[in-house]
Scaffold this motif. Structure first.
Motif, PDB file in Angstrom:
ATOM      1  N   MET A   1      10.991  11.287 -15.491  1.00  0.00           N
ATOM      2  CA  MET A   1      10.296  10.151 -14.866  1.00  0.00           C
ATOM      3  C   MET A   1      11.237   9.410 -13.922  1.00  0.00           C
ATOM      4  SD  MET A   1       8.332   9.001 -18.292  1.00  0.00           S
ATOM      5  CE  MET A   1       7.445   7.533 -17.838  1.00  0.00           C
ATOM      6  N   LYS A   2      12.497   9.312 -14.312  1.00  0.00           N
ATOM      7  CA  LYS A   2      13.478   8.667 -13.421  1.00  0.00           C
ATOM      8  C   LYS A   2      13.655   9.480 -12.144  1.00  0.00           C
ATOM      9  CE  LYS A   2      16.193   6.151 -16.766  1.00  0.00           C
ATOM     10  NZ  LYS A   2      17.397   6.204 -17.580  1.00  0.00           N
ATOM     11  N   GLN A   3      13.635  10.810 -12.283  1.00  0.00           N
ATOM     12  CA  GLN A   3      13.740  11.658 -11.091  1.00  0.00           C
ATOM     13  C   GLN A   3      12.564  11.395 -10.152  1.00  0.00           C
ATOM     14  OE1 GLN A   3      16.091  13.118  -9.951  1.00  0.00           O
ATOM     15  NE2 GLN A   3      17.129  14.576 -11.269  1.00  0.00           N
ATOM     16  N   ARG A   4      11.387  11.290 -10.733  1.00  0.00           N
ATOM     17  CA  ARG A   4      10.190  11.026  -9.915  1.00  0.00           C
ATOM     18  C   ARG A   4      10.314   9.675  -9.206  1.00  0.00           C
ATOM     19  NH1 ARG A   4       5.250  13.823 -12.273  1.00  0.00           N
ATOM     20  NH2 ARG A   4       6.176  15.326 -13.666  1.00  0.00           N
ATOM     21  N   LEU A   5      10.794   8.684  -9.950  1.00  0.00           N
ATOM     22  CA  LEU A   5      10.972   7.360  -9.356  1.00  0.00           C
ATOM     23  C   LEU A   5      12.012   7.436  -8.232  1.00  0.00           C
ATOM     24  CD1 LEU A   5      10.023   4.400  -9.636  1.00  0.00           C
ATOM     25  CD2 LEU A   5      11.978   4.002 -11.154  1.00  0.00           C
ATOM     26  N   GLY A   6      13.021   8.266  -8.453  1.00  0.00           N
ATOM     27  CA  GLY A   6      14.051   8.469  -7.426  1.00  0.00           C
ATOM     28  C   GLY A   6      13.459   9.046  -6.153  1.00  0.00           C
ATOM     29  N   VAL A   7      12.593  10.041  -6.308  1.00  0.00           N
ATOM     30  CA  VAL A   7      11.961  10.643  -5.135  1.00  0.00           C
ATOM     31  C   VAL A   7      11.068   9.598  -4.450  1.00  0.00           C
ATOM     32  CG1 VAL A   7      10.387  12.433  -4.305  1.00  0.00           C
ATOM     33  CG2 VAL A   7      12.041  12.979  -6.084  1.00  0.00           C
ATOM     34  N   ALA A   8      10.325   8.831  -5.271  1.00  0.00           N
ATOM     35  CA  ALA A   8       9.454   7.795  -4.705  1.00  0.00           C
ATOM     36  C   ALA A   8      10.271   6.826  -3.853  1.00  0.00           C
ATOM     37  CB  ALA A   8       8.749   7.039  -5.831  1.00  0.00           C
ATOM     38  N   GLN A   9      11.410   6.416  -4.400  1.00  0.00           N
ATOM     39  CA  GLN A   9      12.276   5.478  -3.686  1.00  0.00           C
ATOM     40  C   GLN A   9      12.815   6.096  -2.394  1.00  0.00           C
ATOM     41  OE1 GLN A   9      15.142   3.051  -5.980  1.00  0.00           O
ATOM     42  NE2 GLN A   9      16.685   4.044  -4.724  1.00  0.00           N
ATOM     43  N   ALA A  10      13.187   7.395  -2.490  1.00  0.00           N
ATOM     44  CA  ALA A  10      13.776   8.056  -1.324  1.00  0.00           C
ATOM     45  C   ALA A  10      12.778   8.211  -0.176  1.00  0.00           C
ATOM     46  CB  ALA A  10      14.343   9.419  -1.728  1.00  0.00           C
ATOM     47  N   ILE A  11      11.488   8.310  -0.492  1.00  0.00           N
ATOM     48  CA  ILE A  11      10.516   8.542   0.588  1.00  0.00           C
ATOM     49  C   ILE A  11       9.753   7.283   0.996  1.00  0.00           C
ATOM     50  CG2 ILE A  11      10.197  10.986   0.041  1.00  0.00           C
ATOM     51  CD1 ILE A  11       7.586  10.304  -1.341  1.00  0.00           C
TER      52      ILE A  11
ATOM     53  N   ASP B   1       0.826  -1.218   0.000  1.00  0.00           N
ATOM     54  CA  ASP B   1       0.000   0.000   0.000  1.00  0.00           C
ATOM     55  C   ASP B   1       0.855   1.261   0.000  1.00  0.00           C
ATOM     56  OD1 ASP B   1      -2.202  -1.500   0.041  1.00  0.00           O
ATOM     57  OD2 ASP B   1      -2.815  -1.067   2.117  1.00  0.00           O
ATOM     58  N   ARG B   2       1.954   1.160   0.731  1.00  0.00           N
ATOM     59  CA  ARG B   2       2.850   2.309   0.809  1.00  0.00           C
ATOM     60  C   ARG B   2       3.463   2.593  -0.570  1.00  0.00           C
ATOM     61  NH1 ARG B   2       4.067   7.240   2.435  1.00  0.00           N
ATOM     62  NH2 ARG B   2       6.314   7.637   2.382  1.00  0.00           N
ATOM     63  N   ILE B   3       3.816   1.536  -1.289  1.00  0.00           N
ATOM     64  CA  ILE B   3       4.363   1.728  -2.635  1.00  0.00           C
ATOM     65  C   ILE B   3       3.333   2.455  -3.511  1.00  0.00           C
ATOM     66  CG2 ILE B   3       5.281   0.596  -4.711  1.00  0.00           C
ATOM     67  CD1 ILE B   3       6.384  -1.605  -2.985  1.00  0.00           C
ATOM     68  N   ASP B   4       2.086   1.986  -3.461  1.00  0.00           N
ATOM     69  CA  ASP B   4       1.034   2.632  -4.258  1.00  0.00           C
ATOM     70  C   ASP B   4       0.874   4.105  -3.882  1.00  0.00           C
ATOM     71  OD1 ASP B   4       0.638   0.222  -5.457  1.00  0.00           O
ATOM     72  OD2 ASP B   4      -1.045  -0.366  -4.160  1.00  0.00           O
ATOM     73  N   GLU B   5       0.979   4.357  -2.589  1.00  0.00           N
ATOM     74  CA  GLU B   5       0.819   5.719  -2.081  1.00  0.00           C
ATOM     75  C   GLU B   5       1.884   6.660  -2.653  1.00  0.00           C
ATOM     76  OE1 GLU B   5      -0.429   6.689   2.356  1.00  0.00           O
ATOM     77  OE2 GLU B   5       1.721   6.536   2.220  1.00  0.00           O
ATOM     78  N   VAL B   6       3.155   6.231  -2.594  1.00  0.00           N
ATOM     79  CA  VAL B   6       4.224   7.124  -3.085  1.00  0.00           C
ATOM     80  C   VAL B   6       4.167   7.261  -4.603  1.00  0.00           C
ATOM     81  CG1 VAL B   6       5.791   6.745  -1.134  1.00  0.00           C
ATOM     82  CG2 VAL B   6       6.047   5.358  -3.174  1.00  0.00           C
ATOM     83  N   VAL B   7       3.773   6.196  -5.284  1.00  0.00           N
ATOM     84  CA  VAL B   7       3.664   6.258  -6.749  1.00  0.00           C
ATOM     85  C   VAL B   7       2.642   7.328  -7.141  1.00  0.00           C
ATOM     86  CG1 VAL B   7       2.849   4.990  -8.774  1.00  0.00           C
ATOM     87  CG2 VAL B   7       4.462   3.916  -7.209  1.00  0.00           C
ATOM     88  N   LYS B   8       1.549   7.361  -6.411  1.00  0.00           N
ATOM     89  CA  LYS B   8       0.520   8.392  -6.657  1.00  0.00           C
ATOM     90  C   LYS B   8       1.063   9.773  -6.347  1.00  0.00           C
ATOM     91  CE  LYS B   8      -4.053   6.465  -6.298  1.00  0.00           C
ATOM     92  NZ  LYS B   8      -4.178   5.394  -5.300  1.00  0.00           N
ATOM     93  N   LEU B   9       1.761   9.873  -5.214  1.00  0.00           N
ATOM     94  CA  LEU B   9       2.271  11.166  -4.783  1.00  0.00           C
ATOM     95  C   LEU B   9       3.199  11.777  -5.838  1.00  0.00           C
ATOM     96  CD1 LEU B   9       2.331  13.168  -2.320  1.00  0.00           C
ATOM     97  CD2 LEU B   9       4.438  12.035  -1.641  1.00  0.00           C
ATOM     98  N   VAL B  10       4.055  10.967  -6.448  1.00  0.00           N
ATOM     99  CA  VAL B  10       4.988  11.518  -7.447  1.00  0.00           C
ATOM    100  C   VAL B  10       4.398  11.451  -8.863  1.00  0.00           C
ATOM    101  CG1 VAL B  10       7.014  10.942  -6.048  1.00  0.00           C
ATOM    102  CG2 VAL B  10       6.278   9.363  -7.839  1.00  0.00           C
ATOM    103  N   LYS B  11       3.114  11.112  -8.936  1.00  0.00           N
ATOM    104  CA  LYS B  11       2.369  11.097 -10.201  1.00  0.00           C
ATOM    105  C   LYS B  11       3.033  10.224 -11.264  1.00  0.00           C
ATOM    106  CE  LYS B  11      -0.577  14.957  -9.722  1.00  0.00           C
ATOM    107  NZ  LYS B  11      -0.187  16.153  -9.001  1.00  0.00           N
ATOM    108  N   LEU B  12       3.321   8.985 -10.878  1.00  0.00           N
ATOM    109  CA  LEU B  12       3.936   8.058 -11.816  1.00  0.00           C
ATOM    110  C   LEU B  12       3.011   6.862 -12.077  1.00  0.00           C
ATOM    111  CD1 LEU B  12       6.690   8.443 -13.164  1.00  0.00           C
ATOM    112  CD2 LEU B  12       7.698   6.945 -11.476  1.00  0.00           C
ATOM    113  N   ASP B  13       1.770   6.963 -11.619  1.00  0.00           N
ATOM    114  CA  ASP B  13       0.860   5.803 -11.724  1.00  0.00           C
ATOM    115  C   ASP B  13       0.712   5.292 -13.164  1.00  0.00           C
ATOM    116  OD1 ASP B  13       0.107   8.272 -10.678  1.00  0.00           O
ATOM    117  OD2 ASP B  13      -1.814   7.583  -9.925  1.00  0.00           O
ATOM    118  N   HIS B  14       0.664   6.223 -14.119  1.00  0.00           N
ATOM    119  CA  HIS B  14       0.403   5.820 -15.509  1.00  0.00           C
ATOM    120  C   HIS B  14       1.551   4.998 -16.107  1.00  0.00           C
ATOM    121  CE1 HIS B  14       2.926   9.342 -15.828  1.00  0.00           C
ATOM    122  NE2 HIS B  14       3.199   9.006 -17.062  1.00  0.00           N
ATOM    123  N   ALA B  15       2.758   5.130 -15.545  1.00  0.00           N
ATOM    124  CA  ALA B  15       3.911   4.479 -16.182  1.00  0.00           C
ATOM    125  C   ALA B  15       4.623   3.501 -15.266  1.00  0.00           C
ATOM    126  CB  ALA B  15       4.903   5.548 -16.645  1.00  0.00           C
TER     127      ALA B  15
END
Ligand SMILES: Nc1ncnc2c1ncn2[C@@H]1O[C@H](COP(=O)(O)OP(=O)(O)OP(=O)(O)O)[C@@H](O)[C@H]1O
Ligand SMILES: [Mg+2]
Length: 322
Positions: free
Chosen positions: A140-150, A114-128
Motif C-alpha cells: 500500500m505504501k508503494q501504491r501511495l508512492g506511485v500516487a505521489q510521484a504522478i 480532483d487530481r488527488i482523487d484521480e490518482v488515488v483511484k488509478l493506484v486503487k487505494l480509494d478504500h484505504a
C-alpha cells in the motif's frame, strides 16, 4: 523538441579508491516509452537513478530531460519528473490522503483536489486513503508512492524497484497503470532485478551489470528473433521407435529421444509439419513443447559473459601492473 524524454550520456559515479560503481552509462528513454533498467543486485541501478534525479552528484556525463540539461535547468526540470527512489517517506501518523494533500501543497505546480482523487483511484487505494499510513502494508505504501510521484503529471516517471513488496495482483495493476500513463504520453524508466517482470512491463530494457550497460534490447525484437531461429521442440508420442524411424527419413535434427519424448531442433514453421508427419504415420501426439530461448536465458547469458570479461580484465590489469 527532443525525441527523448531522458537521455543519459557517459554517466559515471566514482567512489573511494576511484572505483566506478556506474561506468560510462549511456541510454535513452523515448517519449511515451516504458524503459526497463535491469540488472542483478549491486549492478548500479539505484546509483544511476539517484544521479539522474539529482539526489547524488555525478563524476562524469550528462543527463538531459526533454532535451534540457539537468546541470543547467535542474530546478525547473524537476517539475517534469516524478520519482520513487528506494522506499518513499511519508508522515506515518497522517492518512494517505493528507500525505498527498501535503505533497500537493509543496508542489511547484498547482494541484487540484480532483487530481488527488484521480490518482488515488488509478493506484486503487480509494478504500484505504483515509487510514493512517502507519497502518499501511508495504504494498500500500508503494501504491501511495506511485500516487505521489504522478500527482503533478510529470512527463517522465522514474521508479526504482516499484514492485518491491507488491503481490502478483499489485504487480499486474502497476503494469496496467504504467501502460495507461504511457498511452497518455508519460515516459517511464523503471528498474528491477526481475526479468520476467520487465518482460511484461517494458517496451525496451537496458541491461546493467557491474556498473556498465551491457545491452539495450527491444523486447518485441527478441521475440521475433526466436521465430527465425532453431529451437528445441519436444513431442510426446505413442510410439517412440516409429517416431525415430520417421525422423530418420526426414532432415530434422533429433536432439534426444527418451521413452516417450523425442526432441528436434526446429524452426517455428516446422512444428506443425512434424506433427502432421507423425499423425499421418499413425503415431499419436500427446504434447508438443517448445523450449524457446527466453529473455531470461539471454539475460543470464549476457550477465555471465560480462562477469567473465570483468574478471579477465582484472587479471589482465594485474598482469600489466606486475
Ligand atoms: N557510497 C558508496 N560507496 C561505495 N560503494 C557504493 C556506494 N553506493 C553504492 N555502492 C556500491 O555500488 C554498487 C551498486 O549499488 P546500487 O545500489 O546502485 O545497485 P543496485 O543495482 O541498485 O542493486 P539492488 O538490485 O540491490 O538494489 C554496489 O556494489 C554498492 O555496494
Ligand atoms: Mg537498487
Amino acid at each position: 523538441m527532443s525525441e527523448y524524454a531522458l537521455s543519459v550520456k557517459e554517466l559515471t559515479k566514482k567512489v573511494k579508491g576511484n572505483k566506478r560503481i556506474v561506468d560510462n552509462a549511456t541510454f535513452q528513454v523515448k517519449k511515451g516509452e516504458i524503459m526497463g533498467l535491469l540488472g542483478p543486485n549491486g549492478a548500479g541501478k539505484t546509483t544511476t537513478i539517484r544521479m539522474i534525479v539529482g539526489l547524488i552528484s555525478k563524476n562524469e556525463g550528462t543527463v538531459l530531460i526533454n532535451g534540457k540539461d539537468m546541470d543547467q535547468d535542474g530546478q525547473m526540470i524537476k517539475s517534469e519528473v516524478g520519482a520513487i527512489v528506494e522506499n518513499p517517506a511519508f508522515y506515518d501518523h497522517m492518512s494517505g490522503y493528507k500525505n498527498l494533500l501535503q505533497y500537493a501543497r509543496m508542489a511547484r505546480v498547482p494541484i487540484e483536489k480532483d487530481r488527488i482523487d484521480e490518482v488515488v483511484k488509478l493506484v486503487k487505494l480509494d478504500h484505504a486513503i483515509n487510514d493512517k499510513v502507519k497502518k499501511y502494508s508495504l504494498g500500500m505504501k508503494q501504491r501511495l508512492g506511485v500516487a505521489q510521484a504522478i500527482l503533478h503529471k510529470p512527463t517522465l516517471l522514474i521508479l526504482d524497484e516499484p514492485t518491491n513488496g507488491l503481490d502478483p495482483q499489485g504487480i499486474r495493476e502497476l503494469r496496467d497503470y504504467l501502460k495507461v500513463l504511457a498511452s497518455e504520453g508519460t515516459s517511464t524508466l523503471v528498474s528491477s532485478h526481475l526479468l520476467s517482470e520487465m518482460q511484461l512491463m517494458c517496451d525496451r530494457v537496458t541491461i546493467m551489470e557491474k556498473g556498465k550497460i551491457i545491452d539495450i534490447s527491444e523486447l518485441s525484437s527478441l521475440d521475433q528473433s526466436n521465430e527465425k531461429s532453431l529451437n528445441p521442440v519436444s513431442f510426446t508420442v505413442s510410439d517412440i521407435e516409429m517416431a525415430k524411424q520417421k525422423a530418420e527419413q526426414v532432415q530434422y535434427e533429433v536432439v534426444k529421444a527418451s521413452e516417450r519424448i523425442i526432441t528436434f531442433n526446429l524452426l517455428n514453421d516446422d512444428i506443425p509439419k512434424v506433427n502432421r508427419m507423425f499423425v499421418k504415420a499413425g503415431i499419436d501426439v500427446y504434447a508438443i513443447e517448445s523450449a524457446k530461448t527466453s529473455l531470461e536465458d539471454k539475460f543470464i547469458e549476457l550477465t555471465s559473459v560480462a562477469a567473465n570479461q570483468t574478471d579477465k580484465g582484472t587479471v589482465a590489469n594485474n598482469d600489466t601492473a606486475n
